[in-house]
Design an enzyme around this catalytic site. Structure first.
Site, short mmCIF file in Angstrom:
data_model
loop_
_atom_site.label_atom_id
_atom_site.label_comp_id
_atom_site.label_asym_id
_atom_site.label_seq_id
_atom_site.Cartn_x
_atom_site.Cartn_y
_atom_site.Cartn_z
N ASP A 1 2.39 -6.32 2.74
CA ASP A 1 1.09 -5.46 3.13
C ASP A 1 1.58 -4.36 3.80
O ASP A 1 0.73 -3.91 4.98
CB ASP A 1 0.34 -6.58 3.89
N HIS B 1 -0.40 4.65 7.96
CA HIS B 1 -1.54 5.30 8.70
C HIS B 1 -1.06 6.34 9.63
O HIS B 1 0.01 5.91 10.37
CB HIS B 1 -2.72 4.52 9.41
N ASN C 1 -6.81 0.10 -3.32
CA ASN C 1 -7.79 0.68 -2.50
C ASN C 1 -7.50 2.15 -2.19
O ASN C 1 -7.50 2.46 -0.93
CB ASN C 1 -7.90 0.00 -1.17
N HIS D 1 -1.75 -12.28 1.91
CA HIS D 1 -1.61 -12.05 3.29
C HIS D 1 -2.22 -13.22 4.15
O HIS D 1 -2.84 -12.93 5.01
CB HIS D 1 -1.53 -10.81 3.95
N LYS E 1 -7.78 -7.03 -7.82
CA LYS E 1 -7.70 -7.24 -6.60
C LYS E 1 -9.13 -7.29 -6.12
O LYS E 1 -10.44 -6.71 -6.24
CB LYS E 1 -7.31 -6.34 -5.57
N HIS F 1 0.93 -1.35 0.17
CA HIS F 1 0.00 -0.03 0.13
C HIS F 1 1.03 1.24 -0.11
O HIS F 1 1.70 1.21 0.96
CB HIS F 1 -0.77 -0.07 1.08
N LEU F 2 0.72 2.11 -1.11
CA LEU F 2 1.62 3.29 -1.10
C LEU F 2 0.61 4.49 -0.78
O LEU F 2 1.09 5.68 -0.87
CB LEU F 2 2.14 3.55 -2.50
N LEU G 1 -5.32 -6.16 9.49
CA LEU G 1 -6.39 -7.19 8.86
C LEU G 1 -5.67 -7.76 7.66
O LEU G 1 -5.21 -7.02 6.62
CB LEU G 1 -7.80 -6.24 8.45
N ALA H 1 -6.54 -0.42 10.71
CA ALA H 1 -5.86 -1.43 10.70
C ALA H 1 -4.93 -1.32 9.55
O ALA H 1 -4.78 -1.07 8.33
CB ALA H 1 -6.90 -2.74 10.02
#
Length: 344
Positions: A248, A252, A42, A175, A100, A16-17, A220, A264
């Protein structure tokens, strides 16, 4: 005792970037260690079309600091309404490498996800035909299913029927966190692989509650019992080409993790290979790290291995307590602690 290990430059098959200032803050951490990464779609709004993926890819490359080499491998976000034509365009693009599946509500920014996999039959058929992998967040989201059982139930309710209906579809079980998933992937017929995070190799669910609530260990799928962690280590170090590295890493802002309703995700991009080295070292399997990190993923995705190298040295260093993240800060997993390996 091995003091130094040089491996083929690894890739991250689940990353996730984010976007904007957050993207600019975290991208260098990944690019220092990994040559390529599968980029999760996402965002808000999600990346559902090839055109959106192209624009996001351009933003990633624009944020890459001068002198750093990194290839983002883009993905599309599957919805109930993704048309088969988009899959054909994805395959033709040369830069979209997967689609995805997020069950609606399963994780961060998944509200637009699939409500019923049966609605996607024509699109899945196109993916099978075009050779586009389906990347699966493998949890059911029914309110009556215990959060620790969501992955195991997903295998029976979704994964097995999916594999039966589309036996040639390439599927990555993302994951994985349970003995059930590790066993399923190891024994499944057809083109099935799985990514495993460093934090699921190193920690069980006790880490979330040791001495109080530890929000930076909350992710998660959630951490599971020790028997599941041990099964993941066994799978990752088995030498099976079906298991490969996917951090993963999910940044945040500190205030959104240390919160009454915290987000999460564990941030591990800064020190990912150090964490994986620790896990493989503890298992007495450093000789299996290169295949897991650098060979198995490219083989599954049909891509060449990287030509560069990365060296891991047994060396103590202290992880920063926090990192800059736009106009706020980000807390890496194990912030302020001493790590025993150093990547260069």
């Amino acid at each position: 005792m091995t003091q130094k290990l040089t491996i083929t430059r690894p890739d991250d098959w689940h990353l996730h970037l984010r976007d904007g200032a957050a993207l600019a803050a975290v991208l260098p951490d990944t690019a220092r260690q990994f040559a390529r990464a599968i980029i999760m779609p996402n965002l808000k709004p999600p990346v559902t079309t090839v055109d959106q993926a192209s624009a996001y890819r351009a933003r990633i490359l624009a944020a890459l600091p001068a002198g750093m080499a990194f290839e983002p491998l883009m993905t599309l976000y599957l919805t109930d309404n993704t048309p088969p034509e988009e899959i054909v365009a994805a395959r033709a693009s040369g830069f979209v490498h997967g689609v995805k599946l997020y069950p609606a509500g399963a994780t961060t920014n998944s509200d637009a996800g699939v409500t019923d996999i049966r609605r996607c039959a024509a699109t899945l058929e196109a993916m099978q035909r075009e050779g586009v992998p389906l990347l699966v967040h493998g949890e059911v989201t029914d309110g009556d299913i215990d959060i620790f059982d969501r992955e195991a139930v997903f295998i029976d309710r979704v994964m097995k029927p999916l594999r039966r209906d589309f036996p040639e579809l390439k599927v990555v079980f993302e994951h994985i966190t349970t003995r059930d998933a590790a066993q399923y992937v190891a024994e499944a017929e057809g083109p099935v692989g799985a990514t495993i995070t460093a934090h699921h190799l190193l920690y069980n669910r006790n880490a979330i509650f040791t001495g109080g609530i530890r929000p930076h260990y909350y992710c998660l799928p959630v951490l599971k019992r020790e028997i599941h962690r041990e099964a993941l280590v066994k799978a990752a170090t088995s030498g099976s080409p079906r298991f490969f590295l996917g951090t993963d890493s999910a940044p945040h802002a500190r205030g959104l993790k240390e919160h009454a309703c915290g987000c999460a995700g564990c941030y591990t991009a800064l020190h990912a290979m150090e964490l994986y080295a620790e896990a493989f070292d503890a298992a007495g399997a450093l000789d299996k790290l290169e295949a897991f990190s650098s060979f198995n993923g490219p083989a599954f995705y049909g891509l060449p291995r990287n030509s560069g190298t990365l060296t891991l040295t047994r060396e103590d260093w202290e992880l920063p307590a926090e990192l800059p993240y736009g106009d706020t800060t980000l807390v890496p997993l194990r912030a302020g602690e001493t790590l025993r390996w150093k990547a260069s």
